[in-house]
Design an enzyme around this catalytic site. Structure first.
Site, short mmCIF file in Angstrom:
data_model
loop_
_atom_site.label_atom_id
_atom_site.label_comp_id
_atom_site.label_asym_id
_atom_site.label_seq_id
_atom_site.Cartn_x
_atom_site.Cartn_y
_atom_site.Cartn_z
N CYS A 90 0.80 -1.23 0.00
CA CYS A 90 0.00 0.00 0.00
C CYS A 90 0.84 1.29 0.00
CB CYS A 90 -0.98 -0.04 1.17
SG CYS A 90 -2.43 1.00 0.90
N ARG A 101 -12.32 5.87 -3.66
CA ARG A 101 -11.46 5.02 -2.86
C ARG A 101 -11.79 3.58 -3.21
NH1 ARG A 101 -8.04 6.72 1.28
NH2 ARG A 101 -7.19 4.87 2.28
N HIS A 116 -3.75 -5.96 1.77
CA HIS A 116 -3.37 -6.30 3.14
C HIS A 116 -4.27 -7.46 3.53
CE1 HIS A 116 -5.91 -2.64 3.15
NE2 HIS A 116 -6.60 -3.25 4.09
#
Lengths: 248, 423
Positions: free
Chosen positions: A96, A130, A193
């Site tokens: 990330c 997002r 993640h």
């Protein structure tokens, strides 16, 4: 000669870049090394610290935009060291935020250019949506990769890197192509993640093997407990199966 | 027009009650035919509206604030959490107002979800607000905790009189800087307790810097005991017995005390306040204790790393059977990464008896990496719970569960024991 089986894991900027369970990736490397009969040592590097000697694996995580701003200057100073290690085949996992900063730059939505350290040939552009949710991707090297993404930057790969995987569910690097993550030498970069390594042990083992080969010339596991390893594989496999069936 | 809409709303409300249905429909009906209903009804209250927000502990804290204010002789209107906030408030109001739309209350104390905050505070400006914390959950809803902070900031800025802030949470305390005309009041922890409540920035402990208490706090939690706690108020330490369990609830008791004192001001009857606090029962699923087969069974709601870590710290594992149920439904948060930010070593000695829920295998894997033995992995919560109860004869039980897992556990438990039904 007593056999030294120490492998040193360095977590980069855990204070600012450690969100979404990044610690899990470090823990998985540490425990698997132990189970394979190696002696893992975990160290942390935060802005302003002295970079330690003898690092064998580097793990970097995600952070908030504000965290990226805090480490920016320090990361630039560290860039030559990190680049030399990456080019020398040191295994690294960057997720990330640090994935983005390992690229050439991050141009924010407002047009501010945050310079990266250019180890990976890629650039990131701030997006207005997002990208959040479960991701299933497939890599020829590691098989199915399961994880969770949460980022607004969209990353585009240049010719100098390969994607890590092809997305089957979710977005990955950007909303334009189907790529997820990046691969360069022994650097694995990803938006996933979840944490990445627990459910994707093939990647953990790749990093471990490369570290052992780089340090000792070969990877020779001497498992302390076959039973533990078998249970671990079963649990990872079941966790992967359940994750793969969850909605975006 | 207004009494017409109230009549219609009340009718729909009784009809849906008869049907055994949810509370959203009557709220929806009123919203459609009389969109100004909530604002108009709440605007008449002599002490206005007080909201409680933050990522964690809203439900229990709101319950505490209500009971504390009632101890001061106030009539309080409050809401239960609903999936749709304004609709839920409208439905609750319908049950309370008379046919002329009058609400017989002095003040409304409302639990306000961060996500609904922006819309709600535009509609109704709270006179008082209490902001508890910005913890790292619900990132799959809000993206970043800094963004969650900005949502709370909007509540603070819309508040007309006083904002009560958590001095120990740097993001919440920082909201004070954005205040203009509002007064800021703080609740806090004694320095000796600060390490017990690591915030998200101190997640990986080794470099934790205890923040110096720069702000004077109205209420400071100074000691947490087994069934009591000490609070420093007006320069004197008061010990209060507590039915609440879990250090996070007890810290929120300091928040509720500060909030109630802010609202009642110098008229506060301190004796009554602390008596009320000692009688507050936990909100459902929040450190609740039930009895199953003659043994206590505790439900501990866990939603994020800080909450889970505090939960493990609050309840000693020794002498208990342990079950963990983890779901990843929308209301739980879909992202499972947070499990990796919790240390489970305290469970290593006794192990975990049953791991259940949709993400049972993620949890079991997490425990494996902390060398915590797991006896049974059973994703189905009904089966997992049966197994857990059967395998724990004569032993107190504890279940750590995410929100929807808790609802499932309670549903099953209600078949075998008396469980309070929350509408």
């Amino acid at each position: 000669m007593t056999e030294d089986r120490t492998i040193k894991i360095l977590q980069l900027y855990p204070r600012e870049m450690n969100i979404y369970g990044d610690w899990g990736n470090v823990l998985v490397l540490k425990q698997r090394l132990k189970w394979y009969g190696y002696n893992p040592v975990v160290e942390e590097y935060n802005a302003g610290d002295t970079f330690p000697e003898g690092v064998d694996i580097i793990v970097g995580g995600g952070g908030q935009d504000s965290g990226q701003v805090v480490i920016q200057q320090d990361l630039q100073e560290l860039a030559p060291t990190l680049r030399a290690l990456a080019d020398d085949g040191l295994p690294m996992l960057v997720i990330c935020g640090l994935y983005q900063l390992f690229g050439k730059f991050f141009k924010t939505h407002e047009g501010t250019l945050i310079p990266g350290i250019g180890i990976l040939d890629l650039e990131t552009h701030g997006g207005d949506v997002r990208l959040i949710g479960n991701v299933l991707s497939v890599s020829s090297e590691f098989g199915e990769i399961h994880g969770y993404e949460n980022h607004s930057g969209q990353t585009f790969l240049g010719p100098g890197v390969e994607p890590l995987a092809e997305v089957r569910k979710g977005e990955g690097n950007n909303t334009k192509d189907n790529t997820e993550g990046a691969r360069y030498k022994n650097v694995v970069a990803s938006y996933l993640h979840g944490s990445l390594l627990p459910k994707n042990p093939a990647i953990a083992d790749f990093l471990i093997q490369q570290a052992a080969i780089r340090k000792f010339g070969s990877f020779e596991p001497t498992p302390r407990s076959e039973e533990d390893l078998a249970e671990l594989s079963k649990l990872s496999e079941m966790a992967r199966q359940h994750a793969g069936q969850r909605p975006r | 027009m207004s009494s017409f809409s109230i009549l219609v709303g009340k009718l729909v409300r009784s009809a849906s009650k008869l049907r055994g249905g949810g509370s959203a429909l009557p709220g929806l009906v009123v919203e459609k035919i009389d969109p100004d209903f909530i604002r108009r009804t709440l605007a008449d209250l002599p002490l206005g509206v007080a909201v409680v927000s933050g990522t964690n502990g809203k439900t229990t804290t709101t319950k505490m604030v209500v009971e504390l204010l009632e101890s001061q002789g106030l009539k309080v209107f409050t809401n239960r959490t609903g999936s749709n906030f304004t609709r839920g408030v409208a439905a609750a109001l319908l049950g309370e107002v008379n046919m002329r739309g009058r609400l017989d209350a002095d003040i409304a104390v409302l639990e306000l979800d961060e996500a609904h905050a922006v819309h709600f505070v535009k509609l109704i400006q709270p006179r008082y607000s209490l902001l508890l914390n910005v913890l790292r959950d619900q990132l799959d809803r809000f993206g970043e905790i800094d963004k969650t902070t900005r949502l709370l900031e909007q509540i603070a800025r819309a508040t007309t009189e006083t904002v009560v802030l958590n001095r120990e949470d740097p993001r919440v305390a920082g909201i004070a800087e954005s205040l203009t005309t509002q007064r800021a009041v703080y609740f806090g922890l004694d320095a000796s307790l600060r390490s017990t409540f690591p915030n998200d920035d101190e997640m990986r402990g080794s470099l934790a810097e205890a923040l110096a208490a720069t702000q004077e706090a109205d209420v400071v939690l100074t000691r947490v005991g087994e069934a009591d706690a000490d609070f420093l108020v007006d320069g004197a330490t008061r010990t209060s017995g507590l039915k609440l369990r879990g250090v996070y609830n007890i810290f929120n008791a300091a928040a509720a005390l500060a909030f109630a004192r802010t609202i009642t001001g110098k008229d506060t009857d301190a004796e009554a306040l602390f008596t009320a606090l000692s009688n507050v029962e936990p909100a459902f699923g929040r450190g609740e204790s039930l009895t199953v087969n003659g043994q206590p069974l505790e439900l501990v709601l866990v939603k994020n790393p800080s909450g889970f870590r505090l939960g493990l710290k609050s309840f000693a594992a020794h002498g208990y059977s342990t079950m963990i149920a983890i779901n990843d439904n929308y209301a739980d948060g879909r992202d499972m990464s947070w499990l990796w930010d919790v240390d489970f070593e305290s469970l290593a000695d006794g192990g975990v008896d049953v791991v259940s829920g949709v993400r049972a295998y993620d949890m079991a894997l997490r425990l494996k990496y902390d060398d915590v033995p797991v006896r049974t992995v059973e994703p189905d919560i009904t089966d997992g719970l049966k197994r857990f109860i059967k395998d724990s004869p004569g032993v107190p039980m504890r279940i750590f569960c995410t929100y929807t897992a808790m609802l499932a556990v309670r549903r099953e438990l209600s078949k075998i024991t008396k469980v309070e039904v929350v509408s």
